[in-house]
Write an enzyme that holds these catalytic residues in place. Structure first.
Site, PDB file in Angstrom:
ATOM      1  N   ASP A 410       5.776  10.064  33.561  1.00  0.00           N
ATOM      2  CA  ASP A 410       5.372   9.075  34.554  1.00  0.00           C
ATOM      3  C   ASP A 410       6.499   8.093  34.851  1.00  0.00           C
ATOM      4  OD1 ASP A 410       3.179   7.660  36.057  1.00  0.00           O
ATOM      5  OD2 ASP A 410       3.686   6.080  34.640  1.00  0.00           O
ATOM      6  N   GLU A 463       7.892  12.604  37.543  1.00  0.00           N
ATOM      7  CA  GLU A 463       7.419  11.861  38.707  1.00  0.00           C
ATOM      8  C   GLU A 463       8.550  10.907  39.077  1.00  0.00           C
ATOM      9  OE1 GLU A 463       4.162   8.603  40.253  1.00  0.00           O
ATOM     10  OE2 GLU A 463       5.128   8.467  38.317  1.00  0.00           O
TER      11      GLU A 463
END
Length: 731
Positions: A410, A463
């Site tokens: 993330d 990401e």
């Protein structure tokens, strides 16, 4: 009575009783004083204390030296060994083993590799581990707190009294450890830390805890050490041989707490999810389940992206063995499991990592480096080898212990840039004066390298929302070493286009084609994730313009456009049946919508798209390579029509045609890559999907053409707001 030479100084006794002794292992337990062995023990509530060897030999009664429960006595014994006490007071008797008569569990090789920052089995050495030691059953605790004056393990077993189980400090590494006899599975514990300034900090959860209490409780739990009996070896063997760039990857992104709920509104267990979620995803033809973070977190609305227990599967759904059963069930069904992993930041809850030993230990002390303004969280200090080891080991822990297939990392962009979400003067340049976080870059390269080296067949996904070069290129060629990168540009551009009224789309045609310009610069995953259906952004269905019929037609056409486009696929739960409302972590999806034909039609389409994607190599075998894609029609702005061909070596090609206006187009001529029969494998306007059921009667014939780039052409009926997949069928 005068003090004998073997007796402890009163000041040291007071230091033990007050929890301020600097080296309890040098004072408590069995100590040699001159020619004598002396036993010293701090056992609150005891009024009498008798010592025994483990063989049962009585060594004698110890003399009380302090009313708080400190005892001392000279014993006749020839060597150091574990000691058992029989304690007694007015209310009864009980047995207790002396933790300070056991030696250290960690060894010099641990010290060496920890000091070097290269230890890759920290999760086996730090934290709370139930074990047998010197023939006694108990639990070994170890924690890194180099600047602490004292660290104690506390819990119900010692009345949360930090004076009773202070730990031994290994000065070379700053790690504290203690073996506490008897304790085992289910023991609730925390660490009480006295900081460098002498202040007792709020109790801390174990950073390496592999099990945690259910929120709002925040203690760590000693897990059952029984090894899990995996039955997925065949799956793992096959996985290890795959090149995922050339393998179908269709991902169902899930928040376990809100996929479904029990009838009483409580969370489903890992076993219930294995029984219901796994077959649902498998039946729909997906290849992977991606889980929003299930690392332990205190706050439900954080969706898991504010983790405290980075090694602990959340107790919301059960214990670690339950999570292992879930993954095992997925693998037996042929599904991979990806976990969202959050090394970019951590919350500042007082029981967590922030100022762990009273200093900025895991984070930077300078808020310009150690505090994240977007999320009000702390940022890991990637320049500290112990922090890097903590995170690298964590990634390897999930891949090894739970057989996970991959980690989606993330907020990578927030790690790469020192000035991420910061204004001038709010960040510290690197040693070259730039904004690149050199230490974070090296961390990412290392964690990716170790993951791929130690766990063949697994993969790492970034990401990453910027144009940082080489995110999914190998480390040895200068890349960050990820296997894949989320294509945020594709998602943003195409959703922006699809949200426009059809009459305006001709002016924004490039929003749908631009991703092809850079589409092979990285190994891309095309994500329609949870972030696109929250915070007022609406569900995907409600983003679509027009009346209800057009909304559904738009959504179906968009899904097929994406499944036909190069790149791996990801869709967030609920969007596979056109959830109308925004996602909320506080309630289950609206499953009753499947009783309506339009919603069931979308679910059927996703199932068929997954099947086509998996069965036709032209749609997946060159997802990440330019030879697998070529535009046929990329510039028909006036009609908002797009067409391209997907190819793979030795396989029949597939042509994808999208008409993104509500105007049906009959006898629309398009070039074709081959003469012959082309089967209409997908038509998003089919009645099966609750469309208007117009199309090409299942097959079209491509005729030889003269001149031009393409050897053939055909005339198609393009249904309104539709996408077609045409597969070449050799005679």
């Amino acid at each position: 009575m005068s003090k004998e030479s073997w007796q402890a100084e009163s000041a040291e006794v007071e230091a033990i009783v007050n929890g301020r002794h600097g080296d309890p292992f040098a004072f408590l337990g069995l100590q040699q004083v001159g020619e004598h062995f002396v036993l010293r023990a701090f056992v609150p509530h005891a009024e009498m204390l008798t010592a025994y060897t483990l063989a049962g030999e009585k060594l004698g009664m110890l003399v009380p030296r302090h009313g708080a429960g400190f005892f001392e006595g000279k014993v006749k014994i020839s060597e150091r060994q574990p000691i058992r006490y029989r304690a007694k007071n007015a209310n009864g008797e009980w047995d207790a083993y002396d933790p300070y008569t056991f030696g250290p569990v960690l060894g010099p090789m641990d010290d060496y590799y920890i000091g070097e920052g290269s230890h890759l089995r920290l999760f086996d050495r730090l934290g709370g581990h139930e074990m047998e030691f010197d023939g006694i059953h108990g639990t070994h605790f170890a924690v890194w707190a180099p600047n602490a004056q004292r660290v104690s393990v506390v819990g119900p077993f010692n009345d949360w009294d930090g004076r009773r189980n202070p730990m031994r400090k290994r000065f070379d590494t700053g790690i504290w450890e203690v073996f506490v006899p008897v304790l085992g599975t289910g023991t609730i514990y925390k660490f009480e830390i006295v900081g460098a300034d002498g202040q007792v900090l709020p109790l801390k959860a174990d950073p390496f805890a592999r099990q945690s209490e259910m929120r709002p409780r925040t203690a760590s739990v000693v897990p059952d050490p029984t090894p899990f009996s995996w039955t997925d070896q065949k799956y793992l063997d096959e996985r290890a041989q795959r090149d995922w760039r050339r393998t179908p990857m269709s991902i169902y992104e899930v928040h376990l707490g809100s996929w479904r709920r029990r009838p009483d509104g409580t969370f489903m267990s890992y076993d219930q999810l294995a029984e219901q979620l796994v077959p649902y995803v498998a039946d729909m033809g997906y290849t992977h389940i991606e889980l929003l973070p299930i690392t332990e977190h205190p706050f439900d609305p954080s969706w898991g992206y504010q983790p405290i227990g980075l090694y602990s599967p959340t107790a919301r759904h059960g214990d670690p063995a339950g999570f292992a059963r879930f993954v095992n069930s997925a693998h037996e069904a042929g599904l991979g499991v990806i976990l969202d992993w959050v090394p970019a930041h951590f919350p500042t809850d007082e029981h967590g990592l922030a100022h762990f030993d009273g200093t900025a230990l895991y984070e930077h002390s300078d808020p310009r480096q150690g505090f994240h303004p977007d999320w009000n969280t702390a940022i890991y200090n990637f320049g500290r080898k112990e922090v890097v080891s903590f995170l690298v080991n964590n990634a390897l822990y999930w891949l090894e212990t739970f057989h996970l297939d991959g980690l989606r990392v993330d907020a990578v962009a927030s790690m790469l840039y020192l000035d991420y979400s910061r204004q001038a003067g709010e960040w510290v340049p690197n040693k070259h004066g730039g904004n690149e976080n050199i230490e974070a870059v090296e961390f990412l390269k290392r964690v990716n390298s170790e993951a791929y080296r130690l766990h063949p067949g697994t993969f790492m996904i970034a990401e990453e929302s910027t144009a940082w070069p080489g995110v999914s290129q190998p480390v040895h060629t200068g890349g960050l070493g990820f296997g894949f990168k989320w294509n945020m540009g594709f998602m943003n551009d195409t959703l922006k286009y699809m949200s426009r009224e059809a009459v305006h789309r001709r002016y924004h045609h490039n929003d749908m084609t631009f991703a092809a310009v850079y589409g092979f610069s990285e190994n891309f995953v095309l994500p329609l994730s949870h972030d696109e259906v929250v915070h007022g952004k609406k569900s995907l269905l409600e983003k679509m313009p027009g009346d209800d019929w057009q909304k559904f037609a738009n959504l179906r056409a968009y899904y097929a456009f994406m499944w036909g486009f190069p790149g791996k696929k990801l869709l967030f739960m609920g969007q596979e049946f056109a959830q109308r409302e925004e996602w909320s972590e506080a309630k289950a999806l609206d499953w009753w919508l499947l009783d309506a034909g339009m919603h069931e039609g979308v679910r059927r389409l996703i199932t068929d798209l997954n099947t086509a994607y998996r069965q036709m190599p032209a749609l997946h075998a060159r997802d990440c390579e330019p030879e697998g894609f070529e535009w046929i029609i990329g510039n028909d702005h006036a009609n908002s029509v797009f067409a391209w061909v997907r190819r793979a070596p030795g396989e029949d090609p597939v042509v994808v045609v999208a008409n993104l206006t509500p105007v049906p187009r009959d006898n629309y001529t398009i070039p074709m890559p081959k003469v012959g029969k082309w089967v209409e494998r997908i038509n998003t306007d089919a009645g099966w999907y609750s469309g208007s059921n117009s199309g090409n009667q299942g097959v079209v014939e491509a005729l030889a053409g003269e001149g031009g780039h393409w050897p053939a052409h055909t005339k198609l009926h393009l249904p309104p707001l539709s996408t077609l997949f045409l597969k070449f069928e050799a005679d």
